[in-house]
Scaffold this motif. Structure first.
Motif, PDB file in Angstrom:
ATOM      1  N   THR A 193       0.844  -1.182   0.000  1.00  0.00           N
ATOM      2  CA  THR A 193       0.000   0.000   0.000  1.00  0.00           C
ATOM      3  C   THR A 193       0.878   1.230   0.000  1.00  0.00           C
ATOM      4  N   GLU A 194       0.292   2.346  -0.361  1.00  0.00           N
ATOM      5  CA  GLU A 194       1.066   3.574  -0.437  1.00  0.00           C
ATOM      6  C   GLU A 194       1.622   3.931   0.931  1.00  0.00           C
ATOM      7  N   THR A 195       2.899   4.247   0.977  1.00  0.00           N
ATOM      8  CA  THR A 195       3.566   4.535   2.226  1.00  0.00           C
ATOM      9  C   THR A 195       3.177   5.912   2.735  1.00  0.00           C
ATOM     10  N   LEU A 211      -0.394  10.940  -1.550  1.00  0.00           N
ATOM     11  CA  LEU A 211       0.046   9.974  -0.557  1.00  0.00           C
ATOM     12  C   LEU A 211      -0.631  10.259   0.773  1.00  0.00           C
ATOM     13  N   PRO A 236       5.865   1.932  -2.708  1.00  0.00           N
ATOM     14  CA  PRO A 236       4.437   1.958  -3.054  1.00  0.00           C
ATOM     15  C   PRO A 236       4.229   1.754  -4.545  1.00  0.00           C
ATOM     16  N   PRO A 258       5.850   6.494  -5.996  1.00  0.00           N
ATOM     17  CA  PRO A 258       5.155   5.257  -6.355  1.00  0.00           C
ATOM     18  C   PRO A 258       5.617   4.732  -7.712  1.00  0.00           C
TER      19      PRO A 258
END
Length: 753
Positions: free
Chosen positions: A36-38, A58, A235, A655
């Motif tokens: 998942t996106e950090t 984000l 991500p 990402p």
């Protein structure tokens, strides 16, 4: 039952329904969900209502607040001269926010690349990077970041995976970094190629599963197969959420090709290219336009006639002669059947193989099974979170068995995590019946983070087996695939498109069915002392290149490379005096030496003291030759602070693209919890179970699993309490304290891709 589990059950059942028995699947883990996106904390945050244009946001620690992700574009310029390629990778970091940010970008390079240069451009100024010990470089970078100075740091996470961190990018500012590397090339299967990876595929990282209790000593300990998991989980941007017409992480490529012979064919099966031919034996290649960094770039070329089968280059550094020998095995006649074989096919059906990759894998596996001869025997192992087998033991390659296997293969679908270790352990265990030649063919994209654990297993279990790897998909883990085949004394091929399946699998079968040149030895001229890498030399298959690096005080005269082709001796003479001078050969030697030392560290026979000694040698080599390695990094720092005092700094990973052909519906989940689990009951529905005792009695290797972790954990705690109680009682009785053994408790955490 979810549709995802239903499809996976059907795929496994298609295999198991045809089997007379199965080995129990092992070690459950969480299915492969994309990282998942950090979260990134920022001094000034936005809500979704504040976003007026298409951009990736984000999440931050504050609910409902976001920060725009830094943007990266890449330009690759490569010069290929003969067998050496020199490339410069220019990365432009753009800050689309009104705050100061740090951008962190994970990017791949060829696994044998020697990275030696970092430049950071600020306006019209270039700042040269320096090679430092990794921890020292990190401290220099962090200090510069805290002081508001612009800084760049290049670190190696794997031989083919690097991170570039750039600190203190001002509002709306663009910072440019340049990274340079070189690699050696060699013809393979009658043609030359260069593969430039452009995206880091999300990897499945098995979770820590072993906890050890040692009374009165160290307490709890955890064995983590991927100790740096936080470094290799960037991500991933969901392509379904991208604004129409927007290209994320665009790449441009320009190549100046001078192979040393007239070019007859030139193609890129991966991208649309343009070709200009300024003169004989030379061409300029470029992408037809910017392309998203979502798949490997591949360029292939061949000459109009017979090119030299060997090349030798030399460079002197610090009073030592360095040489690089490139040799392609000559055509040894048409492929002819070797002795009867026992072939074990290991097929990855995890989530990262969904989409185009599983189509390629099914077609390749079906083609391989149909090619077996009646005197051969075979078995099929399929794996994702668990593994299952076609039969308890290899079966004859009869028309009936092959037809049953093909039916099962056509039903395979890709879902779940990527627990490779138990499946490969099973495939490498056991011995063939009679005088059969045992071969394991491993079809996967290699999208795992525990490469070291896998390679150590191959070292330990290989024996007389030969391991061949087939890299599937648009962005395979080339480091793992090539190293696994090297350790397995086999060969590897890559299949990037359905149109390549027949051609690439035929090339692999030619190698498998043709006797290799074994027991290779390089005899140096009398009186010449030099280090030879790799050592020992690998088996040499028809059409495969062999690269040998040498270093010594003086290397001259005629060397002899010899080996055995079946029962017949084979040799070739190599005049070392004819080596052509070529800059960069010393660095290529150093890269091979580091790779050789890293491989030694994975040997089961090497203890902690031996690893420390090898680490010192790796560090000395990397510093002495100015290369990025596991223990060294490149760091560049501007001397002038640019971020005003008191101004905060947001840090965010850039990402990455989802690799081309990967199915976002199957791979990307809204949250890690959304990934369906395969529990023990599901496993029992997929395959008939035998007890461990029954399996061991039948001679089947049974890796210890983690499906009953709750019971094991409770048992461990109970034993711990009992041990403590016993200890207290014995002390009260003034009896000498008995020795208490460690208790191992196995627990299965939820892993994520």
């Amino acid at each position: 039952m979810t549709p995802r589990i239903t499809r996976l059950a059907a795929a496994f059942a298609a295999v198991m329904a045809l089997a007379q028995g199965t080995a129990p699947a092992q070690q459950a883990g969480a299915p492969g969900a994309a990282p998942t996106e950090t979260p990134a904390a920022a001094p000034a945050l936005l809500t979704l209502d504040d976003v007026r244009t298409g951009r990736l946001m984000l999440r931050t620690d504050e609910p409902g607040k976001y920060v725009p992700a830094p943007l990266v574009s890449t330009k690759i310029d490569m010069q290929i001269t003969g067998t050496v390629a020199r490339a410069t990778v220019t990365q432009r970091f753009t800050n689309p926010t009104e705050e100061w940010v740090e951008g962190i970008y994970a990017f791949p390079l060829p696994e044998d690349s020697a990275v030696d240069t970092l430049r950071m451009r600020i306006g019209d100024r270039f700042i040269e990077g320096e090679i430092k010990e990794r921890q020292e470089a990190k401290e220099i970078y962090e200090a510069a970041k805290a002081e508001g100075k612009k800084a760049a740091l290049v670190e190696q996470e794997r031989p083919n995976l690097f991170t570039n961190s750039v600190a203190n990018i001002g509002p709306g500012e663009v910072i440019v970094t340049q990274i340079a590397f070189q690699q050696s090339l060699a013809p393979k299967d009658g043609r030359w190629e260069v593969r430039m990876p452009l995206v880091v595929a999300p990897r499945y990282n098995p979770s820590p599963v072993v906890q050890v209790v040692e009374f009165l000593q160290d307490g709890w300990g955890v064995t983590d197969p991927v100790p740096d998991r936080d470094r290799i989980e960037p991500p991933v941007a969901d392509p379904r959420a991208e604004p129409a017409g927007q290209m994320r992480n665009p790449v441009q490529i320009d190549i100046d090709l001078a192979p040393g012979f007239d070019i007859a064919t030139l193609e890129s099966p991966s991208h649309e290219i343009t070709v200009a031919e300024p003169g004989p034996g030379r061409a300029r290649i470029a992408l037809a336009g910017p392309a998203p960094a979502d798949r490997d770039f591949l360029l292939r070329w061949a000459g109009s006639g017979a090119e030299p089968q060997a090349a030798l280059f030399a460079e002197e550094k610090d009073g030592q002669a360095h040489m690089l020998l490139m040799l392609t095995a000559p055509e040894l006649g048409e492929a002819r059947p070797v002795r009867p074989r026992e072939v074990i096919f290991v097929q990855d059906v995890s989530g990262s193989m969904s989409g185009e990759s599983i189509e390629q894998a099914r077609e390749g596996l079906e083609m391989a099974v149909k090619r077996l001869r009646p005197e051969d025997a075979f078995n099929i192992v399929i794996f994702n979170d668990q593994f299952a087998v076609f039969h308890d033991a290899p079966v004859p390659a009869s028309p009936e068995n092959i037809a049953a296997a093909v039916t099962a293969v056509r039903a395979l679908e890709a879902e779940g995590g990527t627990e490779m270790l138990p499946a490969l352990d099973y495939a490498l265990s056991g011995a063939p019946a009679g005088d059969r030649l045992r071969q394991v063919i491993f079809l996967t994209d290699g999208a795992v983070g525990n490469e070291a654990q896998m390679l150590a297993l191959i070292d330990e279990k290989l024996g007389e087996t030969r391991l061949f790897t087939v890299g599937i998909g648009s962005a395979p883990n080339s480091y793992f695939m090539s190293r696994a085949a090297e350790k397995g004394r086999g060969a590897h091929v890559y299949i990037g498109d359905l149109s390549e399946v027949a051609e690439r699998m035929t090339a692999l079968f030619t190698k498998i069915e043709t006797p290799a040149i074994t027991d290779l030895e390089l005899r140096l001229p009398e009186g010449v002392t030099a280090e030879v890498l790799p050592s020992p030399l690998p088996d040499l298959y028809a059409g495969e290149p062999l690269a040998v690096a040498l270093r010594g005080p003086e290397i001259a005269g005629e060397a002899v490379l010899s080996g055995m082709r079946g029962a017949q001796p084979w040799q070739v003479r190599l005049p070392l005096d004819r080596a052509a001078e070529r800059a960069g050969v010393a660095k290529l030697y150093a890269r091979r030496r580091i790779a050789s030392l890293e491989a030694l560290r994975l040997s089961p026979a090497v203890e902690v003291s031996g690893m420390e000694r090898l680490d010192r040698e790796i560090l000395d080599t990397a510093l002495g030759y100015g290369l990025v390695s596991r223990l060294t990094s490149l760091v560049a720092v501007d001397v002038t602070p640019s971020r005003p005092r008191g101004t905060g700094l947001a840090s965010a990973e850039v990402p990455l693209n989802l690799p081309k052909g990967w199915d976002p519906e199957a791979f990307l989940f809204e949250t890690p919890e959304a990934a369906p689990q395969l529990d023990r009951a599901m496993l029992q529905r997929i395959a008939p179970q035998r007890t461990q005792a029954e399996a061991e009695a039948a001679g089947a290797p049974v890796p210890k699993g983690a499906l009953n972790w709750r019971q094991s954990l409770l048992l461990g705690l109970l034993l711990m309490v009992t041990g403590l109680f016993t200890l207290v009682v014995t002390r009260l009785r003034r009896v000498r304290r008995p020795q208490v053994r460690a208790i191992t408790v196995t627990a299965a955490d939820s892993g994520r891709a």
